[in-house]
Write an enzyme that holds these catalytic residues in place. Structure first.
Site, PDB file in Angstrom:
ATOM      1  N   TYR A 130      57.002  36.477 -84.808  1.00  0.00           N
ATOM      2  CA  TYR A 130      56.703  35.326 -83.952  1.00  0.00           C
ATOM      3  C   TYR A 130      56.344  34.096 -84.788  1.00  0.00           C
ATOM      4  CZ  TYR A 130      57.513  38.080 -79.877  1.00  0.00           C
ATOM      5  OH  TYR A 130      58.148  38.832 -78.911  1.00  0.00           O
ATOM      6  N   LYS A 183      60.477  50.851 -86.096  1.00  0.00           N
ATOM      7  CA  LYS A 183      61.885  50.891 -86.486  1.00  0.00           C
ATOM      8  C   LYS A 183      61.907  51.124 -88.004  1.00  0.00           C
ATOM      9  CE  LYS A 183      66.323  50.199 -85.580  1.00  0.00           C
ATOM     10  NZ  LYS A 183      67.137  51.041 -84.704  1.00  0.00           N
ATOM     11  N   ASP A 216      64.449  51.958 -80.254  1.00  0.00           N
ATOM     12  CA  ASP A 216      65.623  52.006 -79.375  1.00  0.00           C
ATOM     13  C   ASP A 216      65.597  53.261 -78.495  1.00  0.00           C
ATOM     14  OD1 ASP A 216      65.774  52.549 -82.103  1.00  0.00           O
ATOM     15  OD2 ASP A 216      67.949  52.668 -82.162  1.00  0.00           O
ATOM     16  N   ASP A 240      56.369  43.294 -76.813  1.00  0.00           N
ATOM     17  CA  ASP A 240      56.719  42.262 -75.831  1.00  0.00           C
ATOM     18  C   ASP A 240      57.855  42.768 -74.938  1.00  0.00           C
ATOM     19  OD1 ASP A 240      56.611  39.810 -74.653  1.00  0.00           O
ATOM     20  OD2 ASP A 240      57.402  38.672 -76.337  1.00  0.00           O
ATOM     21  N   ASP A 244      57.623  44.491 -70.782  1.00  0.00           N
ATOM     22  CA  ASP A 244      58.356  43.990 -69.604  1.00  0.00           C
ATOM     23  C   ASP A 244      59.169  45.127 -68.988  1.00  0.00           C
ATOM     24  OD1 ASP A 244      57.413  41.398 -69.938  1.00  0.00           O
ATOM     25  OD2 ASP A 244      59.378  40.476 -69.631  1.00  0.00           O
TER      26      ASP A 244
END
Ligand code: NAD
Length: 352
Positions: A130, A183, A216, A240, A244
């Site tokens: 970010y 990851k 993933d 993030d 959602d």
């Protein structure tokens, strides 16, 4: 106790009004002694003061015992040099609100996939990719030539450790399971550091199970069987996106409460964005901000040893659960009939 309230952009003012209607009721019933300090931010102050986050707001935020922040439309903001500061990123860094805590719960029995959801995502929210907050000076993305864009990802042992600790502490109050999402198969060094810290902290919590998943696969598993997850700890971007997904699976993005918290401060913030497509239409679901405010009350209860704040939070939570049982008392995103304002009034009345 004076809570700073920043309604934000888009649907922000509407859902904030509904949230304050609920909080006013809880305030009176449980004698919380709360007051509201209302201040503008976002596109409104960009026009009037040339900045989306005036200095006076930052000063008030530093002093406030708690903050309620509506969603902001930062996709529309100009560059920082032209006054476009992302208020949530700035508050996170300046007030050290490193822990973004995002529960997802199917409050209508089952979620969109027909399966129950009851999990909490713990997202480190001050670093990662970010770019608006991951550098002390300058930004974490840049263009060495007009056709090449680079983004720098920041991962520190300290923040990985802190967010992991928050997740394990919560897990002890829940189903005693933490899933670390990473990851590391690609980001060997940066996500390797994250996993190193997670495994180190996990040793201090032998009563809590640690599970590790690649991001993933995690996205698929959340759809396939959300019930296998309890507390999920991860970095900024994965958290993030997954939060959602988890909220939508639980029923709607509009249902998801969220706080960003540090050791000394806490900010209630709806998980979703400013929803410009439905702004001003009295269609937005204010549940996310209302539940976020309830989470802030829980944080204040622990911080200031005020059990009545906990009682108020539980009353709000129960009133939301009861309202969501019938389409007559749901908002349009859940195929319901109530507008934003009417939903807020209904929850306020249900508190008693
Ligand atoms: P969004 O979350 O605003 O909306 C995504 C979809 O969900 C839209 O169809 C919207 O109508 C719906 N939705 C969102 N909240 C809802 C609610 N409470 N009730 C009913 N429906 C709801 O995402 P977006 O459209 O991609 O982003 C809009 C702006 O919000 C962008 O500027 C983005 O940067 C910003 N944003 C802000 C925050 C924040 O302030 N915390 C978070 C995410 C996005």
């Amino acid at each position: 106790m004076k809570i700073l309230v920043l309604p934000g952009d888009g649907i922000g003012p509407e859902i904030t009004e509904a949230t304050l209607a609920v909080l006013d009721r809880a305030n009176a019933k449980f004698k919380l002694g709360l007051e509201w300090q209302m201040m503008d931010i976002g596109l409104k102050t960009l026009k009037s003061q040339g900045t989306t986050l005036p200095d006076a707001v930052m000063d008030a935020a530093r002093k406030a015992p708690g903050i309620i922040l509506g969603p902001v439309d930062h996709l529309q903001y100009p560059d920082r040099e032209k006054g476009g500061i992302n208020p949530s990123g700035e508050l996170r860094v300046k007030l050290d609100l490193f822990a973004n805590i995002r529960p997802a719960k199917s409050r209508m029995g089952v979620g969109l996939t027909g399966k129950p959801v009851d999990l909490v995502i713990f997202r480190e929210c001050t670093e990662g990719f970010y770019a608006d907050r991951n550098m002390f000076m300058g930004r974490g993305e840049f263009m060495p030539t007009p056709d090449v864009a680079l983004a720098v990802r920041k991962v520190t042992a300290r923040q990985c450790e802190r967010i992991t600790r928050v997740a394990f502490d919560w897990a002890r109050q829940r189903r005693r399971k933490v899933t670390a999402v990473h990851k590391a198969n690609v980001f060997h060094i940066s996500d390797g550091l994250f996993l190193r810290e997670v495994r180190k902290v996990a040793k201090e919590y032998p009563d809590v199970e640690l599970d590790e998943k690649i991001v993933d696969a995690m996205a698929a598993l959340l759809v396939r069987d959300p019930s296998r997850f309890d507390c999920i700890v991860t970095g900024n971007m994965f958290g993030d996106i997954l939060s959602d997904e988890a909220s939508e699976i639980s029923g709607s993005l509009g249902l998801a409460g969220s706080t960003m918290a540090g050791d000394d401060a806490c900010c209630a913030q709806a998980q979703h964005g400013s929803a410009p497509d439905i702004a001003g239409q009295d269609k937005a679901n204010p549940t996310s901000l209302i539940l976020s405010a309830a989470m802030l009350l829980e944080w204040l209860a622990a911080r200031h040893k005020r059990p009545e704040f906990d009682k108020a939070a539980k009353a709000i939570d129960s009133a939301i659960d009861a309202a969501l049982q019938s389409p007559d008392t749901r908002t349009p995103d859940l195929k319901g009939k109530l507008g934003t304002k009417a939903f807020g009034k209904h929850i306020a009345a249900a508190i008693g």
